[in-house]
Design a protein around this motif. Structure first.
Motif, PDB file in Angstrom:
ATOM      1  N   ILE A 253       0.832  -1.195   0.000  1.00 41.65           N
ATOM      2  CA  ILE A 253       0.000   0.000   0.000  1.00 41.65           C
ATOM      3  C   ILE A 253       0.871   1.250   0.000  1.00 41.65           C
ATOM      4  N   ALA A 254       2.028   1.166   0.651  1.00 41.25           N
ATOM      5  CA  ALA A 254       2.881   2.343   0.737  1.00 41.25           C
ATOM      6  C   ALA A 254       3.544   2.645  -0.603  1.00 41.25           C
ATOM      7  N   ALA A 255       3.719   1.618  -1.412  1.00 40.64           N
ATOM      8  CA  ALA A 255       4.431   1.824  -2.672  1.00 40.64           C
ATOM      9  C   ALA A 255       3.489   1.919  -3.860  1.00 40.64           C
ATOM     10  N   ALA A 256       2.209   1.745  -3.624  1.00 35.44           N
ATOM     11  CA  ALA A 256       1.289   1.639  -4.761  1.00 35.44           C
ATOM     12  C   ALA A 256       1.120   2.968  -5.492  1.00 35.44           C
ATOM     13  N   GLY A 257       1.183   4.085  -4.754  1.00 35.26           N
ATOM     14  CA  GLY A 257       1.122   5.390  -5.390  1.00 35.26           C
ATOM     15  C   GLY A 257      -0.109   5.586  -6.240  1.00 35.26           C
ATOM     16  N   ARG A 258       0.115   6.014  -7.471  1.00 29.33           N
ATOM     17  CA  ARG A 258      -1.032   6.368  -8.303  1.00 29.33           C
ATOM     18  C   ARG A 258      -1.729   5.178  -8.923  1.00 29.33           C
ATOM     19  N   ARG A 259      -1.255   3.972  -8.593  1.00 30.87           N
ATOM     20  CA  ARG A 259      -2.029   2.824  -9.046  1.00 30.87           C
ATOM     21  C   ARG A 259      -3.318   2.699  -8.241  1.00 30.87           C
ATOM     22  N   LEU A 260      -3.362   3.375  -7.115  1.00 28.19           N
ATOM     23  CA  LEU A 260      -4.610   3.422  -6.348  1.00 28.19           C
ATOM     24  C   LEU A 260      -5.475   4.548  -6.900  1.00 28.19           C
TER      25      LEU A 260
ATOM     26  N   GLN B 334       7.857  11.131  -7.365  1.00 33.55           N
ATOM     27  CA  GLN B 334       7.398  10.080  -6.474  1.00 33.55           C
ATOM     28  C   GLN B 334       6.004   9.654  -6.920  1.00 33.55           C
ATOM     29  N   ASP B 335       5.719   8.403  -6.732  1.00 33.70           N
ATOM     30  CA  ASP B 335       4.434   7.884  -7.163  1.00 33.70           C
ATOM     31  C   ASP B 335       3.417   8.046  -6.041  1.00 33.70           C
ATOM     32  N   THR B 336       2.737   9.172  -6.019  1.00 32.43           N
ATOM     33  CA  THR B 336       1.729   9.391  -4.989  1.00 32.43           C
ATOM     34  C   THR B 336       0.709  10.398  -5.519  1.00 32.43           C
ATOM     35  N   HIS B 337      -0.455  10.391  -4.897  1.00 30.40           N
ATOM     36  CA  HIS B 337      -1.465  11.368  -5.283  1.00 30.40           C
ATOM     37  C   HIS B 337      -1.307  12.668  -4.513  1.00 30.40           C
ATOM     38  N   GLU B 414      -4.143   9.566   2.686  1.00 27.23           N
ATOM     39  CA  GLU B 414      -3.618   8.195   2.685  1.00 27.23           C
ATOM     40  C   GLU B 414      -4.040   7.531   3.984  1.00 27.23           C
ATOM     41  N   TRP B 415      -5.124   6.796   3.918  1.00 23.87           N
ATOM     42  CA  TRP B 415      -5.722   6.238   5.131  1.00 23.87           C
ATOM     43  C   TRP B 415      -4.782   5.330   5.888  1.00 23.87           C
ATOM     44  N   TRP B 416      -3.877   4.693   5.153  1.00 28.47           N
ATOM     45  CA  TRP B 416      -3.022   3.720   5.825  1.00 28.47           C
ATOM     46  C   TRP B 416      -1.953   4.371   6.675  1.00 28.47           C
ATOM     47  N   ARG B 417      -1.824   5.673   6.576  1.00 24.33           N
ATOM     48  CA  ARG B 417      -0.845   6.344   7.441  1.00 24.33           C
ATOM     49  C   ARG B 417      -1.503   6.912   8.695  1.00 24.33           C
TER      50      ARG B 417
END
Lengths: 1177, 462
Positions: A253-260, B334-337, B414-417
């Motif tokens: 989940i921490a590495a999934a990034g924009r795949r979510l 970085q791969d994040t929203h 990011e709910w998991w954080r």
């Protein structure tokens, strides 16, 4: 209704995925439908990714809701699929407008499925063009990334019924330009049936995108349709959706990034929310209702038609069935008037079959059974389950229980009110079932025959492992958590499991894991094929349901599982596999080959041979069908069966149903005349003996499902439909509140007729017990016959029986070591694997054949039947130089020639075959047997050269101690094998000369016996030389530990310590007790550990292979001994002392729940109305 | 695996989960074989004080060739005691063994603690594992009942050779001291070493540097042949008095350009707080290339012009060498929203340039040019609808009237954080981003934190 006209324009969500879009949708179909209804939608369209696997569930949920609340449910349901293409075409959601459209859709999906390996679907845009008729299509403006589907290399020969050759395709521009081209092409071919889907996904540029799509739609002349492309029902499911996305992508989940997904917007949104989103384009909302109105198709329209069996000219199917049946009846009752009872039964059944149009079904099953019987050699088969209630099935030879002799309830099998297809299950020999299956494919053609699917669900183990990985927990944490799941006993992952593993739910990570695992449990993971349920159709099956490639070659299966098939009232024939039939056939073959007579499944069944029953009464039933488990063996001396019907009860009584319904003890007490048999009577106007007629055979205790149903009909005045509903309720939903309704009804019904209230309540409790599996009587009757046949073989031909069992492995409850031990206990001379005597399979040889190169006269004759596992059959006792004691030439030459076989079982010995050696290939066995025709092998080199064996085969043979007849024990043989460069031998083969020079004797030290035994267990999983415990006896004796035999002989109430190798651990029923069976050189002991003590002893129970148990001996009056354990100690490391280089641990039985977790019982999704044959409780 | 763990019955090879299952409060650390080897190498270097001939016997052994030298330390026993004592101070337990043949010593150290009085007998008592054959051969020997080296050695060698190959025979003979076993003394072997010795010590640093440049040119030729470029270079100036001056540089891209390398050395030299003191002069200059990577043959660009990646890399290398690697940063996608986490600054030397996602052609940018971190609170005065952007807001003491707007772009937290984030409604507030243009044509990226919460400006577009 004007006043509550909705404030918002009606809206239907037409792009909704369920969790049958595996690892994409996060809500189950029923949840989607329920939420859509709660939101006040006009309708919902279920469209899973290249699949219709979930639609039946959605449909039956919807239908049930409509039936229950007809005034409140106005929701409409559309069933279709979301087509995802491999060529970059945007996703297209397809809804069939008519039955024909449904057929086009399922054929299109079948086409894609059959191109791919199991589970994949390879579709291109051009494929769709060939199947456009009567489909309504919503083109979405984007393409989901296609999954790498592996194209199938070996295509199953499948007749698609039309030309599916690829047509010329235009070169398409990439998205978004491609969208316009696609729309244009579709509009041209399917005018008026194309929509362009638009979603407001809160991506920032939604408004601009909408304008773009509006422009595009206008240009193409298609209407715009509003959707939210829903992936789950409510925003609550976002975490779960994120987790399954990670599982799919194999990331954390921490590495999934924009795949979510960026937000939680892809849930079902009601008319109000959608109206707000599509403020600028209300016509898109209106289109959803317009599309929905054009769908005339519901799954009810899947009119099922059974394949038309060829019926001779001039006959109707019914007429032909009647004729076949009557011909069989005349043959059974030659030259006499058919008994009135039979005629009445036939009349009743034929009337039903005619009115329900089941004639074809019976003819089909008859045809399959006839095929099996016509093979050479014939494939043994026998119907089981409720079909045995039918006299037609009996006369046609499908089942073997004569309903004339038992008062069986035909309506249990098929009834007019039920309007439910009958379900005939037929068992075939497990090794030859494939022949029958391929026959069915051939006979009906793949487009008309398919195996049902089984939906593989997430279980606690898999869910914990995968969710743990996603949440970034290390492998050892999840491994530890999942290792504490005892089997998969519950489909829940209870809190206590986390605590047991030493993790607290106060820990944030663990709490998160626990909650998400709870949500993921019971999610479908993928489709697999059912063990043998065939769905056959007259028309093309692929116009009803898509077809997939199975994991096995030449198997195709449909996308629906048995629940779906039931819901749609499709008929299914279960082609099941039964190991015992294989074993019986092999036994008959062996008997025939050895001049012991020619037998069939009817083997003196009516004789009720007392000798056979005497054996069973002693609990001597290892290897016997169904009654070989510990629980059954304990029951046998109590029940003391004397006739076939007793065996029927024996089979049915040791089941969770009767046990939990507390029927076992009352039955035993009444049977053994400890308690008077009484039948409560109703008040006067009713027949006072009604219960006596009903329960007479079982001393007033209802043991079978039919009795429970009849009880309800007779005593509580249930209608047959009600009784049937009760049966369904108890078989499938034992925990749902429905049962209360029946309880009230039943108790009221019975008291109204004058029964005591507490008696009525007790009856109901018993019926409730069947919820967790009771056997129908017909089923138990069918099985009882096999119990008798296998007992008969075991009693009269123990060597044959053991040999057949070993050759049919894997099957049954016991491992080869126990089967061989039991055979030796019965005086069978079991001989070790030997290169000069063994075949691939285990075989029988004349007792007079010199064993292992030694003459019989020098042997201690026979084995001692009173002490099992004694090393009487060791050919060469541990002589350090066996080669000196053997004169090879003479004996070897003699043994190569076939001996004239003597008649009679007593003259046969069982020779273990090469198949007992782990990892020994059949080709090698065949090569050895073929090479032996020219004379016995005299040396390893000779063996290697003549049989052309690779070094690995030689090493396995040497390590299995199979070279004694050439004068080498295990150690010497291994020593010799190492220097035999067998791969260069062919060069010298022509020379026919001994290539290896004689070398000085290495004078290897003799191998200790303990090491031999350990090595035997490691290579062949059994040893004729001894039992591992024998070598540890001194150690244990010095600690005051008793042997199993001593424990069994101890007085009731003695406190003892005993130790043995763990054979099996079980936790049956509600799990209040754990049963462990341990074995040593003197026999076995049964340990019982109460669940409350289990928690304290969990680690040793789970981990021990050699267990020391402290406890109290408990003896029943019949002499059944249990050791009630108070403490368990893991002594596994002692086994390591036997040998430095061999892992000589006897294997666990297949029923062991720790090593081999079994599917949980009783969950509604998995409950079978008829239980599987193999159930070890 | 420490002594306590051993006492609890844990052993190497046991699964961690199993070990945890036995001892729940077990402390586990990841094995770090590299660090172990580093440590062993350091110990080996330290042992040079006893003998120049020290060989590594990984993973945990050292072999010292003390032939002819032990008397300097008072004999074998005294030497062993000395080594044990010294290492004990470093917290190490030593299992020493002395034998005539290195293989025998090795085996005895591993398989039995004390050398017997009779060395030959002791060797014969060793288990067959001491032969260090393949596992399969070892098992075969044990299965044949041959458990000690002596058991095997007493069989005819031809029978052993026929079954276990010549290696087995060699191994036995080495153990018994009948065959030579070559010792490979430890030395670090960098990928490439160029060195120049001087007949007379060189007293001038500049000259030494000029020599280094020549060495760099030599190294370049050699690297070119190998189609490699160096990532790390080390210059060693050996002073006649035994001191060694070391200069190390590293590059972000593999290179073999002598000029570039020398420039880095120069930067390093200039950056030293003490200038290099040649003392009585250098007698040896050495250039090592401990780390190299493939680098294809290069060709000069025909037109030149644009700043090439190499030039950029050179600049990065120079700046990093001069002002510190932690101070020249490069942004990494970085791969994040979450907008403020989309880029991460890393030392430029470490991270090669990465590809950035490309914006769709013809679309206005979704992200502003300038991002405030943290976002700045804005005041929205009037009662605002729960959907849509505000019509007017105050930021930095000025009012802005929203004329145009687009959105929302909804980004969930990011709910998991978050603690309890997996529960419904606890996943954290979502942000609704709007791109707005005020009356003066300025564009802002503003967001609302949750449906009723405050507004922030997160960035400005232009």
């Amino acid at each position: 209704m004007k006043e509550d006209a909705p404030l918002f324009p009606p809206f239907a969500e037409l792009v909704a995925a369920t969790n049958y879009s595996f690892l994409r949708g996060a809500s189950n179909p029923r949840e989607m439908v329920a939420t859509a209804h709660a939101l006040g939608m006009a309708g919902i369209g279920i469209a899973d990714r290249n699949s219709v696997a979930g639609v039946v569930r959605a449909w039956s949920g919807w239908k049930k809701a409509k039936e229950e609340l007809p005034d409140q449910v106005h929701l409409r349901l559309a069933t279709g699929a979301r087509l995802v293409f491999m060529d970059g075409t945007p996703d297209i959601v397809a809804y069939p407008a008519t039955r024909r459209g449904w057929g086009r859709l399922t054929r299109l999906l079948s086409l894609g499925n059959l191109r791919a390996e199991k589970g994949g679907c390879i579709l291109k845009f051009d494929d769709l063009l060939g199947y456009l008729e009567d489909l309504l299509l919503i083109v979405l403006p984007y393409a989901s990334p296609p999954v790498e589907a592996v194209p199938r290399k070996k295509m199953v020969p499948y007749d698609h019924g039309e030309d599916i050759a690829p047509r010329l395709s235009l070169v398409m521009p990439p998205l978004p330009e491609r969208l316009a081209v696609i729309l244009d092409r579709l509009v041209l071919r399917a005018p008026g049936r194309i929509w362009l889907g638009a979603a407001m996904a809160c991506r920032g540029d939604d408004a601009r995108q909408l304008v773009r799509l509006q422009r595009l739609a206008r240009a193409a002349g298609v209407p715009l349709l509003a959707t939210n492309d829903a992936l789950y029902a409510t925003p609550k499911q976002r975490p779960l959706h994120d987790v399954i996305t990670c599982i799919r992508e194999g990331t954390t989940i921490a590495a999934a990034g924009r795949r979510l997904e960026a937000n939680a917007e892809r849930h079902l949104k009601g008319p109000e929310a959608m109206a707000a989103l599509f403020q600028s384009c209300p016509e898109a909302i209106a289109e959803t209702v317009r599309l929905l109105a054009r769908i005339k198709f519901t799954l009810d329209q899947l009119q099922y038609e059974y394949p038309h069996e060829p019926v001779p000219e001039g006959w109707t199917p019914n007429g032909w069935l009647v004729r076949l049946t009557m011909r069989a009846a005349r043959k059974r009752y030659p030259r006499q008037r058919l008994p009135e009872k039979l005629r009445a039964m036939l009349r009743e059944e034929f009337a039903l079959i005619r009115s329900q149009k089941y004639a074809y079904y019976f003819l089909t099953v008859h045809d399959v059974v006839a095929f099996a019987r016509a093979q050479d050699p014939p494939i043994l088969c026998q119907g089981r389950g409720s079909a045995a209630n039918s006299v037609v099935c009996f006369l046609l030879g499908i089942t073997s229980v004569d309903p004339m002799q038992h008062d069986l309830l035909f309506s249990r099998f098929v009834s007019g009110e039920r309007n439910e297809p009958p379900d005939i299950d037929v068992d075939f020999e497990h090794e030859r079932r494939e022949e029958v299956m391929q026959y069915i494919y051939r006979r009906y053609g793949r487009p008309r025959a398919g195996i049902a699917a089984t939906v593989i669900h997430y279980r606690p183990r898999s869910a914990v492992r995968e969710v743990g990985k996603v949440l970034g927990l290390s492998e050892d944490v999840t491994a530890r958590l999942s290792s504490t799941v005892w089997g998969s006993f519950s489909s829940k992952m209870e809190e206590s499991r986390y605590n047991e593993a030493g993790y607290s739910l106060d820990n944030e990570e663990i709490a998160r894991l626990s909650i998400i695992v709870g949500q993921l449990l019971e999610f479908p993971r993928h489709l697999s094929q059912h063990v043998g349920g065939f769905v056959l159709t007259e028309d093309r099956l692929d116009e009803t349901v898509p077809i997939h490639n199975g994991g096995m070659d030449d198997r195709t299966f449909i996308e629906w599982d048995k629940d779906d098939i039931d819901a749609l009232k499709l008929m299914k024939v279960d082609i099941l596999a039964l190991g015992m039939l294989t074993c019986i056939r092999k036994a008959f073959d062996l008997m025939r080959a050895n001049g012991l007579g020619d037998q069939t499944l009817e083997v003196d069944l009516d004789a009720n041979d007392p000798a056979v029953y005497d054996m069973l009464c002693k609990g001597d039933s290892i290897g016997v069908f169904q009654v070989e488990s510990r629980a059954q063996i304990n029951m046998l001396p109590r029940l003391r069966p004397r006739k076939l019907y007793d065996l029927t009860i024996q089979v049915a009584i040791v089941r969770p149903g009767p046990i939990e319904g507390d029927m076992v003890h009352p039955y035993l007490r009444r049977r053994n005349k400890i308690e008077a048999v009484e039948y409560p009577s109703p008040s006067p106007p009713h027949d006072p003996d009604e219960l006596k007629n009903l329960l007479g055979e079982t001393y007033g205790v209802p043991l079978f499902q039919e009795q429970a149903m009849k009880l309800a009909i007779v005593a509580a005045a249930f209608s047959p439909e009600d009784a049937n509903r009760l049966r369904r309720a108890m078989a499938t939903f034992r925990n749902v509140g429905k049962m209360e309704h029946f309880q009230e009804k039943m108790v009221k019904g019975m008291t109204a007729r004058g029964y005591q209230k507490d008696f009525a309540e007790r009856c109901f409790k018993q019926i409730e017990g069947f919820g967790s599996y009771g056997f129908p009587e017909s089923h138990a009757l069918s099985f009882a016959r096999l119990v008798y046949v296998s007992s008969w073989i075991k009693h009269y031909h123990p060597a044959v029986f053991c040999c057949a069992l070993l050759n049919s492995q894997p099957m049954g409850f016991y491992a080869p070591a126990q089967l061989v031990g039991d055979a030796r206990h019965h005086g069978v001379d079991v001989r070790a694997i030997d290169v000069n005597f063994s075949n691939g399979d285990n075989s029988l040889e004349p007792l007079l054949l010199p064993r292992g190169g030694r003459v019989l006269a020098t042997e201690v004759s026979g084995s001692n039947p009173t002490i099992p596992f004694v090393s009487s059959a060791v050919e060469t006792p541990f002589d350090p130089s066996p080669r000196h004691s053997t004169s090879l030439g003479t004996n070897g030459d003699k043994s190569a020639r076939p001996f004239p076989l003597e008649r009679g079982e007593g003259k046969l010995a069982l020779r273990l075959g090469f198949r007992q050696i782990d990892g020994f290939s059949e080709t090698w066995s065949n090569a050895i047997v073929a090479a032996r025709a020219t004379g016995p092998f005299v040396s390893i080199e000779d063996l290697a050269r003549r049989a052309g064996l690779p070094p690995r085969a030689l090493r396995l043979l040497a390590d299995a101690d199979a070279c004694r007849s050439i004068g080498l024990d295990r150690r010497e043989a291994l020593w010799d094998v190492r220097r035999t460069p067998s791969d260069v031998l062919p060069l010298f083969a022509a020379a026919e000369a001994r290539e290896l020079a004689a070398e000085p004797d290495a004078m290897l030290p003799a191998m200790p016996k303990s090491e031999h035994v350990a090595a035997d267990y490691q290579t062949a999983r059994l040893s004729l030389k001894g039992h591992p415990m024998e070598f540890l006896r001194e150690t244990f004796r010095s600690e005051g530990v008793l042997s199993c035999a001593e424990t069994n002989a101890a007085k009731d109430g003695t406190r003892v310590r005993t130790a043995g190798v763990v054979l099996v651990r079980q936790r049956p029923g509600k799990g209040n007790a754990i049963f462990v069976t341990i074995e040593d050189e003197t026999g076995t002991a049964n340990i019982l550990l109460w669940a409350r003590l289990f928690e304290r002893n969990r680690r040793p129970v789970m981990a021990s292979r050699l267990m020391l148990v402290e406890g109290e001996v408990q003896k029943s009056p019949e002499g059944v001994v249990h050791l009630m354990a108070s403490r368990i100690i893991d002594r596994t490391e002692e086994l390591g002392r036997l040998s430095e280089t061999h892992q000589g641990t006897p294997e666990l039985l297949r029923a062991d729940v720790v090593a081999r977790p079994q599917a949980p019982r009783g969950h509604p999704r998995n409950a079978r109305i008829l239980p599987k044959s193999r159930d070890f409780h | 695996m420490d002594r306590t763990a051993q006492a609890l019955g844990l052993a190497i090879g046991l699964g961690l989960a199993d070990a945890r299952a036995r001892i729940p409060d077990l402390l586990a650390y990841d094995a770090d074989p590299h660090a172990d080897i580093d440590w062993l190498e350091r110990l080996a270097d330290g042992c040079i004080r006893y003998t120049p001939n020290v060989a590594l016997d990984p993973p945990e052994g050292l072999i010292l060739d003390i032939a002819g030298g032990a008397h300097l330390f008072g004999g074998e026993a005294a030497l062993v005691a000395m080594i044990e004592d010294r290492l004990a101070r470093a917290g190490m337990t030593v299992r020493p063994a002395c034998a005539d043949a290195p293989d025998a010593a090795q085996a005895m150290a591993r398989f039995q603690c004390l050398p017997g009085a009779d060395e030959a007998a002791a060797v014969r008592r060793l288990p067959v594992a001491a032969l260090r054959l393949e596992e399969e051969s070892e098992t075969a020997l044990k299965r044949a009942g041959l458990k000690t080296v002596g058991d095997v050695a007493s069989r005819p060698m031809a029978t052993i050779a026929a079954r276990f190959g010549a290696e087995a025979v060699t191994a036995i003979r080495r153990l018994l001291g009948e065959a030579e076993s070559p010792l490979t003394p430890r030395r670090t072997a960098p990928a490439l070493v160029e060195e120049r010795r001087f007949a007379e010590p060189v007293a001038k640093t500049d000259f030494a540097f000029a020599v280094l440049a020549e060495l760099a040119a030599d190294a370049a030729l050699e690297l070119e042949e190998l189609k490699c470029g160096g990532r790390r270079f080390e210059a060693q100036f050996f002073r006649t008095d035994g001191l060694v001056v070391r200069l190390r540089v590293e590059t972000s891209l593999p290179t073999r350009d002598p000029k570039a390398i020398m420039r880095l050395f120069q930067e390093r030299l200039d950056g030293l707080s003490d200038p290099v003191d040649p003392g009585f002069g250098f007698d040896l200059v050495r250039l090592c290339v401990p780390q190299s990577e493939p680098l294809a043959a290069s060709q000069l660009a025909l037109e030149g012009g644009a700043v090439s990646e190499t030039q950029m890399a050179e600049l990065v290398d120079r700046l990093s060498t001069r002002i510190g690697r932690g101070r020249i940063l490069r942004l990494h996608p970085q791969d994040t929203h979450i907008p403020e986490q989309v880029q991460l600054a890393l030392p430029a030397v470490e991270a090669p340039p990465a590809a950035w996602p490309e914006a769709a052609a013809g679309e206005p940018p979704l992200r502003p040019l300038h991002l405030f971190d943290p976002p700045q609170l804005i005041l929205v005065e009037d009662e605002q609808p729960t959907e849509g952007p505000p019509s007017r807001f105050r930021w930095r003491r000025a009012f802005h009237d929203v004329i145009l707007s687009e959105g929302p772009e909804r980004i969930a937290a990011e709910w998991w954080r978050r603690k309890g984030g997996h529960e419904a409604g606890k996943g954290g507030p979502t942000r609704d981003y709007y791109r707005v243009e005020d009356a003066r044509g300025r564009r802002y990226w503003i967001f609302r934190h949750g449906p009723k919460a405050d507004w922030f400006v997160h960035g400005v577009f232009a």
